[in-house]
Structure formats: C-alpha cells, structure tokens
Design an enzyme around this catalytic site. Structure first.
Site, PDB file in Angstrom:
ATOM      1  N   GLU A 140     -15.853   5.463  -1.294  1.00 17.87           N
ATOM      2  CA  GLU A 140     -15.680   6.886  -1.023  1.00 17.87           C
ATOM      3  C   GLU A 140     -16.422   7.317   0.239  1.00 17.87           C
ATOM      4  O   GLU A 140     -17.153   8.306   0.249  1.00 17.87           O
ATOM      5  CB  GLU A 140     -16.154   7.709  -2.226  1.00 17.87           C
ATOM      6  CG  GLU A 140     -15.365   7.400  -3.486  1.00 17.87           C
ATOM      7  CD  GLU A 140     -15.733   8.282  -4.670  1.00 17.87           C
ATOM      8  OE1 GLU A 140     -16.882   8.719  -4.750  1.00 17.87           O
ATOM      9  OE2 GLU A 140     -14.843   8.524  -5.500  1.00 17.87           O
ATOM     10  N   ASP A 157     -12.964   6.013 -13.511  1.00 15.93           N
ATOM     11  CA  ASP A 157     -14.044   6.867 -13.034  1.00 15.93           C
ATOM     12  C   ASP A 157     -14.492   7.880 -14.071  1.00 15.93           C
ATOM     13  O   ASP A 157     -14.185   9.075 -13.940  1.00 15.93           O
ATOM     14  CB  ASP A 157     -13.565   7.600 -11.773  1.00 15.93           C
ATOM     15  CG  ASP A 157     -14.690   8.310 -11.048  1.00 15.93           C
ATOM     16  OD1 ASP A 157     -15.818   8.282 -11.566  1.00 15.93           O
ATOM     17  OD2 ASP A 157     -14.437   8.885  -9.976  1.00 15.93           O
ATOM     18  N   GLU A 204     -18.968  15.725 -15.877  1.00 16.74           N
ATOM     19  CA  GLU A 204     -18.037  16.031 -14.793  1.00 16.74           C
ATOM     20  C   GLU A 204     -16.599  16.167 -15.282  1.00 16.74           C
ATOM     21  O   GLU A 204     -15.884  17.079 -14.878  1.00 16.74           O
ATOM     22  CB  GLU A 204     -18.129  14.911 -13.743  1.00 16.74           C
ATOM     23  CG  GLU A 204     -17.143  15.072 -12.615  1.00 16.74           C
ATOM     24  CD  GLU A 204     -17.274  13.969 -11.562  1.00 16.74           C
ATOM     25  OE1 GLU A 204     -18.158  13.102 -11.685  1.00 16.74           O
ATOM     26  OE2 GLU A 204     -16.484  13.993 -10.603  1.00 16.74           O
TER      27      GLU A 204
HETATM   28  C1  BDP Z   1     -17.065  10.343  -9.043  1.00 16.81           C
HETATM   29  C2  BDP Z   1     -17.638  11.654  -8.618  1.00 16.81           C
HETATM   30  C3  BDP Z   1     -18.318  11.577  -7.281  1.00 16.81           C
HETATM   31  C4  BDP Z   1     -19.299  10.422  -7.269  1.00 16.81           C
HETATM   32  C5  BDP Z   1     -18.599   9.150  -7.667  1.00 16.81           C
HETATM   33  C6  BDP Z   1     -19.544   7.985  -7.786  1.00 16.81           C
HETATM   34  O1  BDP Z   1     -16.607  12.605  -8.568  1.00 16.81           O
HETATM   35  O2  BDP Z   1     -18.944  12.805  -7.048  1.00 16.81           O
HETATM   36  O3  BDP Z   1     -19.879  10.291  -6.031  1.00 16.81           O
HETATM   37  O4  BDP Z   1     -18.012   9.321  -8.933  1.00 16.81           O
HETATM   38  O5  BDP Z   1     -19.812   7.577  -8.915  1.00 16.81           O
HETATM   39  O6  BDP Z   1     -16.726  10.442 -10.384  1.00 16.81           O
HETATM   40  O7  BDP Z   1     -20.006   7.449  -6.795  1.00 16.81           O
END
Ligand code: BDP
Length: 718
Positions: free
Chosen positions: A305, A379, A407
């Site tokens: 990401e 996720d 979340e």
């Molecule tokens: C996702 C979240 C994000 C995190 C990512 C992670 O939306 O904010 O940075 O996981 O675990 O679920 O790195």
C-alpha cells in the site's frame, strides 16, 4: 417537620449513592471495588491480612504495589506488609527450592515452569503467589486479584499458568501528529510533543492494564511509518515511554520505515545490499539500544500500500528483513516483518498474493525475524477463512495479527464481541501437520519447533475517557490479551469474566452482558457481509455499506472486484474454475470448501460464484438466504438493545445510557447495511424481498449518495 427532614436526608443519601455508582469506565477491568458478598468478604479478610514480599527488582516492586492497591480496594481492612513467611498470610516470591514443600501444580505440567509462569497455591492456611521470574510474579498477582474480584474461594486454590506465546503485543497505528489510523476512540494517547518530560498518568495506567492481561510488548507507532521517529529527539521521547513500560514488563517496539536511511540519513538509496545502508541501520540500532537497553525491535510494513521496501531495489522481503535483523541481532532484538502485501501490478486474486510471495522465501529469513500474518488472506474483514500461510510456512516463525480496533466491524459504535472471531480463527484446523493442527497450535510453535512465538493485536485505544470509546470495546482488548496468553482460551469464559469484572456479580447483568458479547459477532457478520461476502464497505474510511464501489485507483480496492455480482449470481470463484486460491490450503481443508454443495455457508461466497436461484443446504435459494441473513442480523441487534434496556436500574446510569445510545446507532446502522446491500444486489438477482417484511426505508440512489468526509480513522493520504 422531623419526618420531612428525615426524608430529605434519605433523598440526599440515595442521590449520593447513585452518584457514587456513576462510572465513566476509566478503570477498565481493574476496578477493585469492595467485595460485594459479605460472607466472601469476611472470609477474605480473615485470610488475607498480611503479606511477605520475598523478592526484588523493578517488576517485582510493581507486583508488590499492585497487590497492595488491589487488596486495599477489595477489602475493608488495610493489608499489612511483614518481613517473614511465618507472620504472613500471603507469600509472594519465586518458584524454587525454598518452596519445595508445596505440592506445586506446576510439576504436573513442565511447560508451566517456563519463563513468565506463575503458581498460586494455598498451603496450610497460607496463599503462595510465586513466579518463575519477576514477570511471572506480576502476572500471578494480577491473576490472584482477578480471582478475588470474581469472588472465587481461596482455601484450596491451585493455579499454575504459563503463557503459550512469547510475544504478546499491541500494535498502535498511531501517527506522530496524534491521529490514529483506524482509531475510533479519540486521538493517540502518546503526546509526542510533550514527551520526554511530560509523562501522562495514562501511560502508567495503560501499562498496568496491559500487564494485567499478560501483554508484554507494544509497538507505539503506525505501520505506515514515519522515519522521524528515528531522529534523536524522538528516540528520547520513545525512551521515556519505554521507561514507563519497563516496570510492567512491557517492551517497546517501533515501526521502521524502510526508506529511513534516505529520509533521515540523507543517503542516496535504501537498498539492503548497499554497505552504507547496512551501516546506517547498524548505527541507528546501536543508538537506540543505548537509549532503550531492552528495546524489542522493529515492526515493518514494506512494499505494501505504497510503503517503501526492498522490492524497489530488486531485493526480496527476506533480504529487506535480514538487513534490519542483522542490525538488531547483537542486541537480541527481533524484526517483525508483515506479510500483508499485495502488488499493484499483479493481476491475480489479491487473496493469493501474500502466500505466493512468502512461501517462496521460507527458510531465507534470519533467526530473529518473525513474519506477522493477518488472520485472513484479505484484510481484517468481518469474517475470513484463515490465512493459508498458517502451518504452511514452517521454517520461519509466523505470528498472528488480529485487529482489536473495529475498522470493518462497526468502528466506534457497534457492540461486537471480537473474542468469538479470534476463537473461530484460532481453532480452525490447518491440517498441515495431520488432523488437529489448529492455528493455535501453529502459533505456539509446538508443531513447527519455533523458539519465537507471538500474537499482535491492532490496538483500539485512544484518548476517550474510557480508553476504547465504546465501553464494550474494552472487552475486545481484554479478550485479545487472554487469547495471546493462551490461544486456546474459550470466549464464553472470557465474556463472563469481563462481565463480572466490569459490571459486578448481579446474575441478570452478567448473563445479559455475556450474551450480548456472544451473539454480537455473528449478528454483525450477518448484517454486513453474510455467507462469505467481503470487502463491500464504504471507500477509504470503510464506514458503512458500499457494495456499489467500483471506481478506485486500483481494482482490488473496489467492492465489485470481491462480490462479483452479475445477472447469474454472486461471489468470488476461488476454486479451480476461478482464481484457485483454494490450492494454497492443505488439501484436507481445501476439500471442505471446494464443493459448492458442501462448502460451509459462512464461506460460500468467499469461494464460489453461486447462482441466485441455487438451492442451498438450508432449502433456501441463494437470494432468499441472503435476504434472511441480512434481516436476521439486524433483528438480533434489536433484541440486543431490548435486553440491554431490561438492565435499567441494575447498571449505573452513566454506563447504561452510554451503551444504550450506541446500541441505538447500531440498530439503525444494521438496517442501513441490510437495506443498502439488498437493494444493490437485487438489481442483479431481480428477485423480491418478501412483501410482508419491513421494506427498505429509501431507494438505492439515496444510499449511494451518502458521503462521510469526516469519518474517523481515515488514513491521512486518502
Ligand atoms: C488496512 C487498513 C489500513 C492499514 C492496512 C495495514 O485499512 O489503514 O494500513 O490495513 O494493515 O486494513 O497495513
């Protein structure tokens, strides 16, 4: 007149009593209010008058203070400290020769003689709380206090415990500017601006809460990391936090941004093979250990990401992790390298990518590297099957990453007992070492012979007065600690224990609170993502339903990528006819999922694209099953609210109202999820919601038009 005065007096006292009862939740499960049962109180008072503390050290001292503090709250008398065993009712010390006269329960299980273990044993009228080391003593003390809070008998007490996992860690996604990524309980509790001088009382309370449930490590910075944390002044701030945590047996970890040598060190590259880069990390790490001698190590999110990582230089995750591992090794630190990676270019199913990437590297990591794997392959979705790396990656210590913050499970408002989700995952059989190779067993290292073992939970703590924003979210923090201590813990026990510690012993209250926690996870999955649906929430903030989301910078951030609704049916085909993600599981586990007819309903749409009119094992068509589950989920929430309402007058008003208002939001939002998702999917199924059921309040356009620009917890760059 006299009577009137008496009345006034009474009214005054009743008001005072009610006021005293009001509770803002700050004390968590460490309330230590006076024992409510008079007989039990009398018995405790008679048997717990004096304590001999036979040990020393910083953590031992904490144990001492905690025991005195706890007893002085629970009992009406003041507990006295004495210097000899003969005078003492309670003896606190180390397991060993001196106490060989004890029958010691620990003998029955040699595992319980490992590090951080404790025994609590009653013998000839005295209670012994002994640890294999200082931490063991501290955990024993907290366990004993909990035993008293739960009003259990102490006469023949015989308890012996050792943590099943070595590293029991909370990960804060807290930014240096005070915001918390995916935080729904206010801002970060770390006041970086005022550190190192200003030590907020909360830091200490935080450490004791964690120690009380066995947590022994914390990463205080976000995995989307900022290299500033390695600047000297910030290291000093971090060191001040480490100083607070140390007496509670908690080690500090920091997240390491892979490009720090460029950003902070002004080097031209962060290539792990570059000697200057290697030198930079070595020097930085040495500087860190000078300030924090017991520093735990680095937690790293790389090439994920948008985070920088070794792949930018054509190097592997193993080469990246080993760079940091080499810098930490001389000091005994570890690298926790996250497996949450999925590449932008790769067109394959996102669910498959981490496995493909990391299996190829098994055996290439240094001894002090742990790979941290999210519970499921996508996720932190409301429900996921287990991540296929568990049990498959054998030469590398694999550690679990759960989300404690919600979340994807209702964020700041919904009451959802996460313990059931943790238990479901931990008890899933990977089959990797024959039957009964549960995830719990993989994690504790017994199947893989791993020395490093651990679990991490993404924290749900913030500046909210009650720490977690939603009072019931405290139960998730508590449950997480319990599961990390023993991944075979039972949710039912955890719920009941938390209910009693938090709300007292009134039967109806305990019953209701436990049952709310117990029913809520399944309910939430049903009103959000039933039958294996996933990743259909609002874009960016992940708040509320968004099955229509189709335009994002990358396809695998959209909802349509995951649900694949079309005129034929719904769901992601991950069998051989589709992405074949199933092949990443052990054949015995894959066999459970691969056939549409026999795949358990909770995972049906995760693995299959199912025709709308296909008849399921329940006798319903897929469409009707979907409708039923969405309705059922929302209905359970309405029942939960009613059950809570019945507790009026039995729970102090402040907490009663707090929970009720959140349940009202949850009831509204559960219906919102239900209506928005069903209207959206109905466009494809062209089938009806039974006419005599409550119909959606608005049309689909309305739901699609809703926006939440200031939804909490958003990642800054979105
Ligand atoms: C996702 C979240 C994000 C995190 C990512 C992670 O939306 O904010 O940075 O996981 O675990 O679920 O790195």
């Amino acid at each position: 007149m006299k009577n009137f005065k008496l009345h006034l007096f009474l009214v005054f006292f009743i008001c005072l009593a009610l006021r005293l009862q009001a509770d803002d939740g700050y004390r968590l499960w460490l309330r230590y209010d006076q024992i409510s049962d008079p007989e039990i109180l009398e018995n405790y008072q008679a048997n717990l008058r004096t304590i001999a503390f036979l040990g020393e050290g910083e953590i031992f001292k904490t144990a001492e203070n905690e025991l005195l503090k706890g007893l002085n709250g629970l009992l009406t008398q003041k507990t006295q400290t004495v210097s000899t065993q003969t005078e003492a009712d309670i003896i606190v010390g180390s397991i060993g020769e001196d106490f060989s006269f004890l029958s010691t329960v620990a003998d029955e299980n040699p595992d319980n003689k490992k590090e951080e273990a404790f025994i609590i044993e009653g013998f000839e009228g005295k209670t012994y709380i002994l640890g294999t080391d200082e931490r063991g003593v501290l955990y024993g003390v907290f366990h004993f206090l909990r035993h008293l809070q739960l009003q259990k008998p102490i006469e023949d007490i015989r308890i012996s415990q050792a943590p099943k996992l070595k590293l029991r860690m909370l990960n804060h996604w807290d930014n240096l500017d005070g915001t918390v990524e995916r935080g729904y309980a206010g801002f970060s509790i770390w006041n970086w601006h005022q550190l190192p001088e200003f030590i907020d009382k909360r830091y200490i309370e935080y450490a004791r809460a964690n120690a009380s449930i066995g947590i022994n490590a914390t990463a205080v910075t976000n995995v989307n990391a900022n290299s500033l944390i390695f600047r000297e002044d910030y290291l000093e701030k971090a060191a001040a936090l480490a100083d607070v945590f140390r007496p509670y047996g908690i080690k500090l970890f920091l997240t390491a941004r892979f490009s720090s040598p460029i950003e902070l060190g002004k080097l031209a590259t962060a290539d792990p093979m570059d000697p200057k880069v290697q030198q930079w990390w070595k020097e930085k790490t040495a500087e860190l250990y000078e300030k924090i001698p017991d520093f735990g190590g680095f937690l790293v999110k790389a090439n994920s990401e948008g985070q920088p990582g070794p792949q930018e230089y054509g190097r592997t995750h193993a080469e990246g992790a080993n760079l940091l591992a080499d810098a930490l090794a001389p000091f005994g630190g570890v690298v926790i390298w996250r497996a949450f990676v999925y590449s932008e270019e790769e067109p394959v199913d996102r669910a498959k990518q981490a496995y493909d990437e990391f299996m190829a590297l098994d055996g290439q990591f240094r001894e002090n590297v742990m790979v941290q794997v999210k519970n499921g392959p996508i996720d932190f979705q409301p429900r996921e099957p287990i991540h296929p790396l568990f049990g498959a990656m054998r030469k590398t210590p694999v550690m679990m990453e759960f989300q404690v913050t919600k979340e994807y499970l209702g964020q700041g408002t919904h009451l959802v007992g996460l313990s059931n989700m943790y238990e479901e995952i931990l008890q899933t059989d990977t089959y990797q070492f024959g039957e009964n190779s549960t995830v719990a067993k993989v994690l504790d290292g017994s199947l893989t012979n791993q020395k490093l073992t651990g679990m991490a939970g993404v924290s749900n703590i913030g500046t909210s007065r009650n720490w977690t924003g939603n009072l019931f979210a405290q139960a998730d923090w508590f449950a997480y600690g319990k599961m990390a201590w023993n991944p075979n813990s039972k949710s039912d026990d955890i719920f009941e224990e938390w209910a009693k510690l938090t709300f007292g012993h009134e039967e109806q209250v305990v019953q209701t609170v436990s049952s709310l926690l117990d029913r809520s996870y399944e309910a939430c999955v049903k009103y959000m993502t039933p039958i294996g649906l996933h990743h259909i929430m609002g874009p960016g903030h992940h708040f509320g339903p968004g099955p229509w989301v189709s335009e994002m910078s990358r396809a695998d951030w959209t909802s349509v990528y995951y649900h694949k609704a079309d005129s034929e049916g719904l769901g992601f085909d991950r069998t051989v006819t589709g992405s074949n993600a199933l092949e990443q599981y052990h054949p015995m586990l894959a066999a459970k999922y691969e056939n549409m007819e026999t795949c358990p309903l909770p995972f049906l749409l995760w693995f299959h694209h199912v025709p709308w009119d296909h008849e399921l094992s329940t006798g319903n068509s897929l469409w009707m099953q979907l409708v039923r589950e969405y309705y059922e989920g929302a209905e359970i929430v309405s029942h939960m609210k009613e059950d809570w309402e019945n507790l009026q007058g039995m729970v102090d008003e402040e907490r009663f109202e707090h929970v009720l208002m959140h349940l009202e939001i949850q009831e509204k939002e559960a219906k919102w999820w239900r209506d928005a998702c069903l209207l959206y999917f109905q466009q494809f199924s062209k089938m009806e919601i039974p006419a005599d059921w409550e119909q959606p309040e608005h049309d689909l356009d309305y739901y699609e038009s809703l926006t939440f620009p200031y939804s909490p917890g958003i990642r800054p760059r979105w």
